[in-house]
Scaffold this motif. Structure first.
Motif, PDB file in Angstrom:
ATOM      1  N   PRO A 226      36.966  37.312  38.655  1.00 31.28           N
ATOM      2  CA  PRO A 226      37.175  37.518  40.096  1.00 31.28           C
ATOM      3  C   PRO A 226      37.795  36.323  40.789  1.00 31.28           C
ATOM      4  O   PRO A 226      38.505  36.483  41.789  1.00 31.28           O
ATOM      5  CB  PRO A 226      35.760  37.818  40.619  1.00 31.28           C
ATOM      6  N   GLU A 227      37.545  35.113  40.270  1.00 30.82           N
ATOM      7  CA  GLU A 227      38.123  33.923  40.897  1.00 30.82           C
ATOM      8  C   GLU A 227      39.641  33.873  40.716  1.00 30.82           C
ATOM      9  O   GLU A 227      40.340  33.153  41.436  1.00 30.82           O
ATOM     10  CB  GLU A 227      37.485  32.654  40.298  1.00 30.82           C
ATOM     11  N   LYS A 228      40.166  34.653  39.773  1.00 32.98           N
ATOM     12  CA  LYS A 228      41.609  34.751  39.529  1.00 32.98           C
ATOM     13  C   LYS A 228      42.123  36.160  39.846  1.00 32.98           C
ATOM     14  O   LYS A 228      43.163  36.568  39.343  1.00 32.98           O
ATOM     15  CB  LYS A 228      41.920  34.420  38.065  1.00 32.98           C
ATOM     16  N   LYS A 229      41.393  36.887  40.671  1.00 36.99           N
ATOM     17  CA  LYS A 229      41.725  38.275  40.993  1.00 36.99           C
ATOM     18  C   LYS A 229      41.899  39.122  39.726  1.00 36.99           C
ATOM     19  O   LYS A 229      42.723  40.029  39.655  1.00 36.99           O
ATOM     20  CB  LYS A 229      42.979  38.357  41.880  1.00 36.99           C
ATOM     21  N   ASN A 230      41.079  38.801  38.735  1.00 38.55           N
ATOM     22  CA  ASN A 230      41.049  39.521  37.458  1.00 38.55           C
ATOM     23  C   ASN A 230      42.397  39.511  36.744  1.00 38.55           C
ATOM     24  O   ASN A 230      42.757  40.468  36.030  1.00 38.55           O
ATOM     25  CB  ASN A 230      40.554  40.964  37.658  1.00 38.55           C
ATOM     26  N   ALA A 231      43.153  38.422  36.918  1.00 34.26           N
ATOM     27  CA  ALA A 231      44.411  38.269  36.189  1.00 34.26           C
ATOM     28  C   ALA A 231      44.129  38.231  34.692  1.00 34.26           C
ATOM     29  O   ALA A 231      43.118  37.689  34.242  1.00 34.26           O
ATOM     30  CB  ALA A 231      45.130  36.994  36.629  1.00 34.26           C
ATOM     31  N   MET A 232      45.029  38.787  33.920  1.00 35.43           N
ATOM     32  CA  MET A 232      44.847  38.933  32.477  1.00 35.43           C
ATOM     33  C   MET A 232      45.364  37.698  31.749  1.00 35.43           C
ATOM     34  O   MET A 232      46.575  37.470  31.694  1.00 35.43           O
ATOM     35  CB  MET A 232      45.597  40.179  31.990  1.00 35.43           C
ATOM     36  N   ASN A 233      44.456  36.918  31.188  1.00 37.14           N
ATOM     37  CA  ASN A 233      44.852  35.741  30.417  1.00 37.14           C
ATOM     38  C   ASN A 233      44.734  36.058  28.922  1.00 37.14           C
ATOM     39  O   ASN A 233      44.268  37.131  28.541  1.00 37.14           O
ATOM     40  CB  ASN A 233      44.015  34.530  30.817  1.00 37.14           C
ATOM     41  N   PRO A 234      45.144  35.142  28.027  1.00 37.57           N
ATOM     42  CA  PRO A 234      45.062  35.429  26.594  1.00 37.57           C
ATOM     43  C   PRO A 234      43.659  35.806  26.125  1.00 37.57           C
ATOM     44  O   PRO A 234      43.503  36.667  25.259  1.00 37.57           O
ATOM     45  CB  PRO A 234      45.542  34.122  25.957  1.00 37.57           C
TER      46      PRO A 234
ATOM     47  N   ASN B 188      37.197  41.838  44.660  1.00 38.23           N
ATOM     48  CA  ASN B 188      38.087  42.620  45.521  1.00 38.23           C
ATOM     49  C   ASN B 188      39.393  42.995  44.831  1.00 38.23           C
ATOM     50  O   ASN B 188      40.356  43.381  45.494  1.00 38.23           O
ATOM     51  CB  ASN B 188      38.393  41.860  46.819  1.00 38.23           C
ATOM     52  N   SER B 189      39.443  42.893  43.510  1.00 38.47           N
ATOM     53  CA  SER B 189      40.663  43.217  42.769  1.00 38.47           C
ATOM     54  C   SER B 189      40.369  44.121  41.586  1.00 38.47           C
ATOM     55  O   SER B 189      39.306  44.018  40.959  1.00 38.47           O
ATOM     56  CB  SER B 189      41.336  41.940  42.252  1.00 38.47           C
TER      57      SER B 189
ATOM     58  N   MET C 129      49.290  39.813  34.911  1.00 44.73           N
ATOM     59  CA  MET C 129      49.232  38.703  33.966  1.00 44.73           C
ATOM     60  C   MET C 129      48.924  37.380  34.677  1.00 44.73           C
ATOM     61  O   MET C 129      49.400  37.143  35.794  1.00 44.73           O
ATOM     62  CB  MET C 129      50.560  38.566  33.219  1.00 44.73           C
ATOM     63  N   ASP C 130      48.150  36.544  34.003  1.00 39.92           N
ATOM     64  CA  ASP C 130      47.944  35.175  34.474  1.00 39.92           C
ATOM     65  C   ASP C 130      49.240  34.423  34.169  1.00 39.92           C
ATOM     66  O   ASP C 130      49.537  34.100  33.017  1.00 39.92           O
ATOM     67  CB  ASP C 130      46.761  34.544  33.735  1.00 39.92           C
ATOM     68  N   LEU C 131      50.040  34.160  35.198  1.00 34.80           N
ATOM     69  CA  LEU C 131      51.393  33.633  34.997  1.00 34.80           C
ATOM     70  C   LEU C 131      51.385  32.268  34.331  1.00 34.80           C
ATOM     71  O   LEU C 131      52.288  31.951  33.543  1.00 34.80           O
ATOM     72  CB  LEU C 131      52.128  33.569  36.338  1.00 34.80           C
ATOM     73  N   GLU C 132      50.383  31.479  34.611  1.00 37.59           N
ATOM     74  CA  GLU C 132      50.319  30.149  34.007  1.00 37.59           C
ATOM     75  C   GLU C 132      49.898  30.219  32.545  1.00 37.59           C
ATOM     76  O   GLU C 132      50.571  29.658  31.662  1.00 37.59           O
ATOM     77  CB  GLU C 132      49.361  29.255  34.808  1.00 37.59           C
ATOM     78  N   GLU C 133      48.804  30.919  32.269  1.00 39.27           N
ATOM     79  CA  GLU C 133      48.277  30.931  30.902  1.00 39.27           C
ATOM     80  C   GLU C 133      49.093  31.792  29.939  1.00 39.27           C
ATOM     81  O   GLU C 133      49.166  31.497  28.742  1.00 39.27           O
ATOM     82  CB  GLU C 133      46.821  31.400  30.899  1.00 39.27           C
ATOM     83  N   CYS C 134      49.704  32.854  30.451  1.00 41.51           N
ATOM     84  CA  CYS C 134      50.467  33.740  29.564  1.00 41.51           C
ATOM     85  C   CYS C 134      51.927  33.332  29.417  1.00 41.51           C
ATOM     86  O   CYS C 134      52.539  33.602  28.377  1.00 41.51           O
ATOM     87  CB  CYS C 134      50.405  35.177  30.077  1.00 41.51           C
ATOM     88  N   PHE C 135      52.492  32.684  30.445  1.00 39.27           N
ATOM     89  CA  PHE C 135      53.922  32.416  30.420  1.00 39.27           C
ATOM     90  C   PHE C 135      54.270  30.922  30.476  1.00 39.27           C
ATOM     91  O   PHE C 135      54.912  30.396  29.574  1.00 39.27           O
ATOM     92  CB  PHE C 135      54.613  33.153  31.573  1.00 39.27           C
ATOM     93  N   LEU C 136      53.806  30.241  31.491  1.00 35.46           N
ATOM     94  CA  LEU C 136      54.216  28.845  31.656  1.00 35.46           C
ATOM     95  C   LEU C 136      53.683  27.941  30.545  1.00 35.46           C
ATOM     96  O   LEU C 136      54.437  27.173  29.947  1.00 35.46           O
ATOM     97  CB  LEU C 136      53.751  28.319  33.019  1.00 35.46           C
TER      98      LEU C 136
END
Length: 279
Positions: free
Chosen positions: A22-30, A59-60, A65-72
Motif C-alpha cells: 500500500p505504501e507504493k500503491k501496490n505497484a508490482m515489483n520483482p 486505496n489502490s 509496474m514499479d518503475l524503479e525496481e522493474c525498469f530503472l
C-alpha cells in the motif's frame, strides 16, 4: 504460505488475493511477480476453490509496474532486465488461462499492470470512483507486457486507442460503459457486490466452469463449424469427467420441476463433489 507482497485467504470455494504494497500503491515489483507465481501455484493446488478474487489493500488496486525496481535499476544489466520482466509475463499469461473463475475487485487506482490484470480476469467489478489509466505514453513507451492486448480485447477500438495514445484516465463508471468491467458500483457496495457474484458461481459444477472458460477462449477465433466441433468434443469431456451430471442430476431435477434453469441452479450432490476432488 506467507508472502512478502501479497495477502492470500482461502475460505472453502473462494480464494482472495490482495496486492499488498500500500505504501507504493501496490505497484508490482520483482518480488511481487515471484510471489504471484507462488500464490497461483498454491491456489491451483486447493481442490475446493472455484473462484479467485483479486483486489488491493489501501486505496489502490495496483498502480502498475514499479518503475524503479522493474525498469530503472536492472536496466544496465540486460540479462537481469530480461529476467525481471519475464516473470511478470509468465504470471499474466497464467492468470488469463487460470482453471478457476477469476474476478477483479477493483477498489482503487488501476494503472498499467493494474489495468491489465482487470482485463485479464474473467469478470471485474469496480468502484464507481476508481481511476483506470494507461500512462505509459507519458514516459515515452506504449503499454506492453500484454497491457495493449488487455485493452484491445475489452474495449472498442476508438476508446482503446484514445487511452493508449493520450494517457487519459477513466473512471469505474466509464470502464463499465466501455466494457473493461462488468459493473461499477458505489465504493461502499463493492465488497457486497463481489460477494453476490461469488455466491452465484460457487454453486456451479467446477468442471463445467473450467470447460466453459476453455470453450469460450478456444472458439473466439474459429468459424462456426469448427467451433461446434470443438464444443461437442468438450461436451464429451464434460460428460466423462462428471458422470453425466447434467443429465443424471440437473435435468432429472428439472423433470421433477424442483427448479427452473432459467432462474436458478440445480442442487449438486456432495458425492459428486467428493468424486471430482479425488479424480
Amino acid at each position: 504460505m506467507e508472502f512478502e507482497t501479497l495477502l492470500l485467504e482461502v475460505e472453502g470455494p473462494r480464494a482472495t488475493l490482495r496486492f499488498n504494497r500500500p505504501e507504493k500503491k501496490n505497484a508490482m515489483n520483482p518480488r511481487m511477480h515471484l510471489d504471484m507465481n507462488l500464490a497461483l501455484d498454491q491456489i491451483e493446488a486447493e481442490p475446493d476453490v472455484k473462484v479467485l478474487v483479486i483486489t488491493g489493500t489501501g486505496n489502490s488496486f495496483s498502480a502498475g509496474m514499479d518503475l524503479e525496481e522493474c525498469f530503472l535499476q536492472p536496466y544496465e544489466d540486460p540479462q537481469l532486465f530480461y529476467r525481471t520482466n519475464l516473470v511478470a509475463l509468465k504470471w499474466f499469461q497464467r492468470l488469463k488461462a487460470f482453471p478457476i473463475v477469476t474476478i477483479a475487485q477493483v477498489n482503487g487506482y488501476a494503472f498499467g499492470g493494474g489495468f491489465e490484470v482487470t482485463g485479464l480476469c474473467d469478470l471485474a467489478i469496480a468502484a464507481e470512483n476508481v481511476k483506470f489509466g494507461l500512462s505509459e505514453i507519458n514516459f515515452g513507451i506504449f503499454p506492453a507486457g500484454g497491457a495493449t492486448w488487455a485493452v484491445t480485447h475489452n474495449m472498442p477500438r476508438k476508446q482503446a486507442l484514445h487511452y493508449i495514445l493520450t494517457g487519459d484516465t477513466l473512471t469505474g463508471r466509464e470502464a463499465e460503459q466501455y466494457g473493461l468491467v462488468n459493473r461499477a458500483v458505489p465504493a461502499e457496495d463493492l465488497e457486497a457486490e463481489v460477494d453476490k457474484l461469488v455466491g452465484k458461481i460457487i454453486n456451479k459444477n467446477p468442471v463445467t466452469l473450467r470447460l466453459a472458460k476453455e470453450v469460450y477462449e478456444g472458439t473466439t477465433m474459429m468459424d462456426l463449424p469448427r467451433a461446434i466441433d470443438y464444443d461437442q468434443a468438450k461436451l464429451w469431456e464434460l460428460a466423462r469427467l462428471t458422470s453425466d451430471e447434467w443429465i443424471n442430476v440437473a435435468l432429472k431435477q428439472f423433470e421433477k420441476r424442483s427448479y427452473q434453469p432459467g432462474l436458478a441452479t440445480y442442487k449438486r450432490p456432495e458425492a459428486a463433489d467428493d468424486a471430482q476432488r479425488s479424480a
